[in-house]
Design a protein around this motif. Structure first.
Motif, PDB file in Angstrom:
ATOM      1  N   MET A   1       7.652 -37.792  -8.513  1.00  0.00           N
ATOM      2  CA  MET A   1       7.431 -37.516  -7.130  1.00  0.00           C
ATOM      3  C   MET A   1       6.075 -38.097  -6.764  1.00  0.00           C
ATOM      4  O   MET A   1       5.080 -37.781  -7.383  1.00  0.00           O
ATOM      5  CB  MET A   1       7.469 -36.001  -6.947  1.00  0.00           C
ATOM      6  N   VAL A   2       6.062 -38.946  -5.764  1.00  0.00           N
ATOM      7  CA  VAL A   2       4.836 -39.619  -5.357  1.00  0.00           C
ATOM      8  C   VAL A   2       4.444 -39.132  -3.961  1.00  0.00           C
ATOM      9  O   VAL A   2       5.227 -39.214  -3.026  1.00  0.00           O
ATOM     10  CB  VAL A   2       5.009 -41.148  -5.365  1.00  0.00           C
ATOM     11  N   PHE A   3       3.230 -38.620  -3.861  1.00  0.00           N
ATOM     12  CA  PHE A   3       2.692 -38.199  -2.573  1.00  0.00           C
ATOM     13  C   PHE A   3       1.899 -39.352  -1.982  1.00  0.00           C
ATOM     14  O   PHE A   3       1.191 -40.052  -2.687  1.00  0.00           O
ATOM     15  CB  PHE A   3       1.771 -36.984  -2.743  1.00  0.00           C
ATOM     16  N   LYS A   4       2.021 -39.554  -0.681  1.00  0.00           N
ATOM     17  CA  LYS A   4       1.256 -40.605  -0.013  1.00  0.00           C
ATOM     18  C   LYS A   4      -0.225 -40.268  -0.116  1.00  0.00           C
ATOM     19  O   LYS A   4      -0.595 -39.109  -0.331  1.00  0.00           O
ATOM     20  CB  LYS A   4       1.688 -40.731   1.443  1.00  0.00           C
ATOM     21  N   PRO A   5      -1.115 -41.272   0.024  1.00  0.00           N
ATOM     22  CA  PRO A   5      -2.548 -40.966   0.025  1.00  0.00           C
ATOM     23  C   PRO A   5      -2.848 -39.896   1.077  1.00  0.00           C
ATOM     24  O   PRO A   5      -2.424 -40.002   2.219  1.00  0.00           O
ATOM     25  CB  PRO A   5      -3.204 -42.304   0.381  1.00  0.00           C
ATOM     26  N   SER A   6      -3.545 -38.861   0.649  1.00  0.00           N
ATOM     27  CA  SER A   6      -3.787 -37.702   1.508  1.00  0.00           C
ATOM     28  C   SER A   6      -5.273 -37.498   1.722  1.00  0.00           C
ATOM     29  O   SER A   6      -6.074 -37.709   0.815  1.00  0.00           O
ATOM     30  CB  SER A   6      -3.196 -36.441   0.863  1.00  0.00           C
ATOM     31  N   CYS A   7      -5.621 -37.058   2.900  1.00  0.00           N
ATOM     32  CA  CYS A   7      -7.020 -36.781   3.218  1.00  0.00           C
ATOM     33  C   CYS A   7      -7.447 -35.471   2.560  1.00  0.00           C
ATOM     34  O   CYS A   7      -6.664 -34.516   2.498  1.00  0.00           O
ATOM     35  CB  CYS A   7      -7.219 -36.656   4.721  1.00  0.00           C
ATOM     36  N   VAL A   8      -8.687 -35.441   2.115  1.00  0.00           N
ATOM     37  CA  VAL A   8      -9.249 -34.220   1.557  1.00  0.00           C
ATOM     38  C   VAL A   8      -9.164 -33.128   2.614  1.00  0.00           C
ATOM     39  O   VAL A   8      -9.507 -33.343   3.771  1.00  0.00           O
ATOM     40  CB  VAL A   8     -10.709 -34.451   1.117  1.00  0.00           C
ATOM     41  N   GLY A   9      -8.651 -31.968   2.220  1.00  0.00           N
ATOM     42  CA  GLY A   9      -8.524 -30.844   3.144  1.00  0.00           C
ATOM     43  C   GLY A   9      -7.201 -30.793   3.897  1.00  0.00           C
ATOM     44  O   GLY A   9      -6.928 -29.838   4.607  1.00  0.00           O
ATOM     45  N   LYS A  31       6.931 -24.900 -14.442  1.00  0.00           N
ATOM     46  CA  LYS A  31       5.591 -24.778 -15.020  1.00  0.00           C
ATOM     47  C   LYS A  31       4.820 -26.012 -14.577  1.00  0.00           C
ATOM     48  O   LYS A  31       5.188 -27.134 -14.912  1.00  0.00           O
ATOM     49  CB  LYS A  31       5.660 -24.718 -16.538  1.00  0.00           C
ATOM     50  N   LEU A  32       3.783 -25.785 -13.792  1.00  0.00           N
ATOM     51  CA  LEU A  32       2.992 -26.890 -13.253  1.00  0.00           C
ATOM     52  C   LEU A  32       1.786 -27.152 -14.152  1.00  0.00           C
ATOM     53  O   LEU A  32       1.067 -26.227 -14.507  1.00  0.00           O
ATOM     54  CB  LEU A  32       2.518 -26.567 -11.836  1.00  0.00           C
ATOM     55  N   VAL A  67      -7.469 -38.004  -8.110  1.00  0.00           N
ATOM     56  CA  VAL A  67      -6.137 -38.554  -8.342  1.00  0.00           C
ATOM     57  C   VAL A  67      -5.319 -37.478  -9.032  1.00  0.00           C
ATOM     58  O   VAL A  67      -5.777 -36.847  -9.984  1.00  0.00           O
ATOM     59  CB  VAL A  67      -6.208 -39.830  -9.217  1.00  0.00           C
ATOM     60  N   LEU A  68      -4.112 -37.239  -8.537  1.00  0.00           N
ATOM     61  CA  LEU A  68      -3.205 -36.266  -9.127  1.00  0.00           C
ATOM     62  C   LEU A  68      -2.237 -36.997 -10.044  1.00  0.00           C
ATOM     63  O   LEU A  68      -1.549 -37.925  -9.612  1.00  0.00           O
ATOM     64  CB  LEU A  68      -2.417 -35.531  -8.031  1.00  0.00           C
ATOM     65  N   LYS A  69      -2.217 -36.604 -11.306  1.00  0.00           N
ATOM     66  CA  LYS A  69      -1.210 -37.071 -12.265  1.00  0.00           C
ATOM     67  C   LYS A  69      -0.802 -35.847 -13.063  1.00  0.00           C
ATOM     68  O   LYS A  69      -1.562 -35.374 -13.904  1.00  0.00           O
ATOM     69  CB  LYS A  69      -1.778 -38.142 -13.192  1.00  0.00           C
ATOM     70  N   ALA A  70       0.363 -35.310 -12.773  1.00  0.00           N
ATOM     71  CA  ALA A  70       0.799 -34.082 -13.425  1.00  0.00           C
ATOM     72  C   ALA A  70       2.221 -34.244 -13.951  1.00  0.00           C
ATOM     73  O   ALA A  70       3.062 -34.853 -13.300  1.00  0.00           O
ATOM     74  CB  ALA A  70       0.738 -32.910 -12.444  1.00  0.00           C
ATOM     75  N   MET A  71       2.463 -33.717 -15.141  1.00  0.00           N
ATOM     76  CA  MET A  71       3.800 -33.665 -15.721  1.00  0.00           C
ATOM     77  C   MET A  71       4.253 -32.214 -15.620  1.00  0.00           C
ATOM     78  O   MET A  71       3.745 -31.347 -16.327  1.00  0.00           O
ATOM     79  CB  MET A  71       3.774 -34.126 -17.182  1.00  0.00           C
ATOM     80  N   ASN A  72       5.185 -31.948 -14.727  1.00  0.00           N
ATOM     81  CA  ASN A  72       5.668 -30.600 -14.465  1.00  0.00           C
ATOM     82  C   ASN A  72       6.980 -30.392 -15.199  1.00  0.00           C
ATOM     83  O   ASN A  72       7.800 -31.291 -15.290  1.00  0.00           O
ATOM     84  CB  ASN A  72       5.858 -30.408 -12.964  1.00  0.00           C
ATOM     85  N   SER A  89       7.349 -35.833 -13.027  1.00  0.00           N
ATOM     86  CA  SER A  89       5.949 -36.230 -12.865  1.00  0.00           C
ATOM     87  C   SER A  89       5.580 -36.242 -11.381  1.00  0.00           C
ATOM     88  O   SER A  89       6.405 -36.545 -10.526  1.00  0.00           O
ATOM     89  CB  SER A  89       5.701 -37.589 -13.500  1.00  0.00           C
ATOM     90  N   SER A  90       4.333 -35.907 -11.107  1.00  0.00           N
ATOM     91  CA  SER A  90       3.796 -35.907  -9.748  1.00  0.00           C
ATOM     92  C   SER A  90       2.562 -36.790  -9.714  1.00  0.00           C
ATOM     93  O   SER A  90       1.723 -36.717 -10.616  1.00  0.00           O
ATOM     94  CB  SER A  90       3.401 -34.498  -9.314  1.00  0.00           C
ATOM     95  N   MET A  91       2.475 -37.607  -8.676  1.00  0.00           N
ATOM     96  CA  MET A  91       1.306 -38.470  -8.519  1.00  0.00           C
ATOM     97  C   MET A  91       0.859 -38.438  -7.065  1.00  0.00           C
ATOM     98  O   MET A  91       1.688 -38.386  -6.163  1.00  0.00           O
ATOM     99  CB  MET A  91       1.649 -39.903  -8.927  1.00  0.00           C
ATOM    100  N   GLY A  92      -0.439 -38.452  -6.887  1.00  0.00           N
ATOM    101  CA  GLY A  92      -0.990 -38.479  -5.542  1.00  0.00           C
ATOM    102  C   GLY A  92      -2.447 -38.869  -5.583  1.00  0.00           C
ATOM    103  O   GLY A  92      -3.078 -38.847  -6.641  1.00  0.00           O
ATOM    104  N   GLN A  93      -2.981 -39.211  -4.444  1.00  0.00           N
ATOM    105  CA  GLN A  93      -4.380 -39.608  -4.353  1.00  0.00           C
ATOM    106  C   GLN A  93      -5.005 -38.940  -3.144  1.00  0.00           C
ATOM    107  O   GLN A  93      -4.411 -38.914  -2.066  1.00  0.00           O
ATOM    108  CB  GLN A  93      -4.500 -41.120  -4.234  1.00  0.00           C
ATOM    109  N   ALA A  94      -6.211 -38.419  -3.345  1.00  0.00           N
ATOM    110  CA  ALA A  94      -6.946 -37.786  -2.248  1.00  0.00           C
ATOM    111  C   ALA A  94      -8.116 -38.681  -1.870  1.00  0.00           C
ATOM    112  O   ALA A  94      -8.863 -39.125  -2.738  1.00  0.00           O
ATOM    113  CB  ALA A  94      -7.454 -36.419  -2.683  1.00  0.00           C
TER     114      ALA A  94
END
Length: 131
Positions: A1-9, A31-32, A67-72, A89-94
């Motif tokens: 699962m890929v999250f688009k670049p997200s603003c802090v907050g 389990k995250l 940067v979010l890189k998580a194996m859930n 897997s989850s990926m995202g960028q803040a």
């Protein structure tokens, strides 16, 4: 699962569906593996009825530039001692966001009190996040 670049907050959401194709109720539990606690899933556990699909809501809410890189891990079972585990897997960028005004300075020239003046300016976001 890929999250688009997200603003802090800010918060970015995804829906993820799990379908039960069996004839028995299916128990599930997430389990995250997310050390910054910026990834949330709801519901975290529950039961999916036979031939039904349940959608979980995933939220990425970064608190700082990272940067979010998580194996859930999704555990599913009909009976407690017969678990199957799937990895998602989850990926995202803040990133930070800001607005820049072009041109940087606007000159209205000489203005008379009570007179209306107007100029055109462009606002530009130099970062990759949109929210």
């Amino acid at each position: 699962m890929v999250f688009k670049p997200s603003c802090v907050g800010s918060v970015t959401e995804h829906r993820y569906g799990v379908r039960n194709t069996s004839r028995l109720p299916l128990h599930f539990e997430w389990k995250l593996h997310n050390q910054d606690n910026n990834l949330i899933v709801s519901p975290l556990a529950g039961v999916i009825l036979p031939n039904d699909t349940q959608y979980q809501r995933w939220k990425f809410s970064p608190k700082d530039e990272s940067v979010l890189k998580a194996m859930n891990v999704l555990s599913i079972y009909h009976i407690k001692n017969n678990r199957r585990k799937l990895t998602v897997s989850s990926m995202g960028q803040a990133t930070r966001a800001s607005l820049e005004c072009l041109p940087k300075k606007v000159d209205f020239g000489i203005s008379v009190v009570g007179e209306v003046s107007s100029e055109t300016v462009s606002l530009h976001n130099p970062y990759s996040c949109t929210a």
